[in-house]
Design an enzyme around this catalytic site. Structure first.
Site, PDB file in Angstrom:
ATOM      1  CG  HIS A  66      -1.930  -1.178   1.490  1.00 23.54           C
ATOM      2  ND1 HIS A  66      -3.254  -0.973   1.098  1.00 23.54           N
ATOM      3  CD2 HIS A  66      -1.749  -2.447   1.727  1.00 23.54           C
ATOM      4  CE1 HIS A  66      -3.821  -2.167   1.344  1.00 23.54           C
ATOM      5  NE2 HIS A  66      -3.042  -2.899   1.717  1.00 23.54           N
ATOM      6  CG  ASN A  98      -6.390   0.018  -1.298  1.00 23.77           C
ATOM      7  OD1 ASN A  98      -5.220  -0.156  -1.702  1.00 23.77           O
ATOM      8  ND2 ASN A  98      -6.660  -0.464  -0.003  1.00 23.77           N
ATOM      9  CG  ASP A 313      -1.145  -6.836   2.370  1.00 23.52           C
ATOM     10  OD1 ASP A 313      -1.250  -5.887   1.750  1.00 23.52           O
ATOM     11  OD2 ASP A 313      -1.774  -7.480   2.937  1.00 23.52           O
TER      12      ASP A 313
END
Length: 427
Positions: A66, A98, A313
């Site tokens: 992210h 996102n 992640d």
């Protein structure tokens, strides 16, 4: 003028050729010129580095992480993310869509690609970031994005990074995406079954008084997804595998010849529900940490190739966001700078895995899952390599991290093993 360096008597780990050996490695102008037991004839003005005790391996590849930018730059900027990736040995990192706003259109994607390019130009670094394109508008799971336009925009593949709840939509998406030739990553989880669970349901969730998320929230969704993949035939990468039963379902699907690959995260290989007794909010993850039996099954599954790759992640959050009750904390932890030393320390140093096995699932196999050519240490190949010192001791503290966030359960602890920054290039 030739810019060359000799890495003398370094331990070379190369999963592509399957070699783990002590050798001299000559690198010139970003290309590997020679890998030999001893290199005596050198170009003029070659710098020589004594690398005894050090490990040279291909650059690591992260399937999904992210970025705080755009939208939450206080968590992580593209610049800090690039620096953290480099510090941790990652020469390729695929960023989930996102962000705020999400990467669901070519214009937004182009802006982020330009920003990342400007940063790497200023830092004189090769560009390490790739970007996933969103499958649905706003990553909301309702309406498809302009898939063909995104496919032509330089994305690494398609994912929402969120579970899709509508199987009819999943089927249509796989039918549309079949001809585009891009990787597709899906995260199986039924949110209705997960409910308000903040850790894996079981004896430890009862003991700790925390709402449990049952393992069937993942396995039921995975079983349904595998049925759709079998019916449509589009290759799919299964993200964030966290249960032993999922490993079994994936193995059975691969035996049947389904076109799937799969990954778990590094934290799910190192920790399980017993660690949550500390109530450390950096252990609030999604999917949650599994039981000790889940962790053992995942470790075996990765080693046996049922689970193809380890993902990081990397999920940065500010101190204020994580300094709340366990159940109220947003899920996620950082990992780009910590994964290699901790996996090496806990799996390679203990003799559970070989160094080649670890490097294969952190570098070669993630690249394959992204439909990319893996980096290799061989004459004529680009020097997309990293130097790792498995004996270097350092402390996990804010000032020792390149990431802006420090939400990790290892904060304040000493680790052994760190990447030596400044070697390796990719054009």
């Amino acid at each position: 003028m030739t810019n060359s360096e000799l890495l003398q008597q370094v331990r070379v780990i190369d999963p592509v050729s399957g070699t783990d050996q002590i050798a001299d490695v000559l690198i010139a102008n970003g290309t590997i010129e020679a890998v030999e037991e001893n290199i005596s004839k050198l170009p003029s003005k070659t710098s020589v580095r004594d690398c005894r005790g050090l490990v040279l391996g291909p650059g690591l590849v992260d399937l999904y992480s992210h970025s705080g930018e755009p939208g939450f730059e206080e968590r992580e900027t593209l610049a800090s993310l690039i620096q953290a990736a480099r510090s941790g040995g990652f020469t390729r990192v695929a960023i989930l869509p996102n962000t705020t706003p999400p990467l669901d259109n070519p214009a937004g994607l182009a802006r982020l690609q330009r920003s990342a390019g400007d940063i790497t130009d200023k830092l004189s670094l090769p560009p390490p970031l790739y970007f996933w394109g969103a499958i649905t508008l706003g990553v909301q799971g309702h309406q498809m994005t302009e898939l063909a336009e995104l496919a032509d925009s330089g994305i690494v593949g398609f994912t929402d990074g969120q579970p899709l709840q509508n199987l009819a939509l999943v089927r249509r998406l796989l039918e549309y995406l079949k001809t585009l030739g891009k990787p597709i990553a899906l995260w199986p989880e039924y949110r209705d079954l997960a409910g308000n669970g903040v850790m894996r349901e079981g004896i430890n969730s009862i003991r700790l008084g925390l709402p449990g998320n049952p393992s069937i929230s993942e396995t039921a969704a995975l079983a349904a997804l595998l049925e759709v993949v079998e019916a449509v035939g589009t290759p799919v990468h299964i993200m964030r595998v966290s249960t032993g039963r999922s490993v079994q379902l994936i193995w059975e699907a691969k035996v049947r010849g389904l076109p799937i690959t799969a990954s778990t995260t590094w934290l799910h290989l190192l920790l399980d529900t017993e660690a949550v007794s500390s109530y450390n909010t950096s252990l609030r993850l999604s999917p949650p940490l599994g039981s000790p039996a889940d962790r053992a099954a995942l470790t075996r599954g990765v080693q046996q190739g049922i689970i193809d790759a380890i993902a990081i992640d990397h999920t940065p959050y500010s101190y204020e966001e994580k300094t709340v009750a366990f159940g109220e904390a947003p899920p996620g932890a950082i990992g780009l700078e910590l994964a290699l030393p901790l996996l090496w320390q806990n799996l390679v140093e203990t003799g559970e895995w070989s160094a080649l096995e670890l490097w294969r699932v952190l570098s070669t196999q993630p690249a394959v899952c992204l439909n990319q050519m893996p980096a290799a240490i061989a004459p004529g190949q680009p020097a997309e390599v990293i130097l790792f010192d498995p004996q270097l001791t350092w402390k996990v503290e804010k000032q020792n991290l390149k990431s802006l966030s420090y939400n990790t359960p290892w904060l304040g602890q000493e680790l052994t093993g760190r990447v030596i920054v400044g070697l390796g290039a990719r054009g």
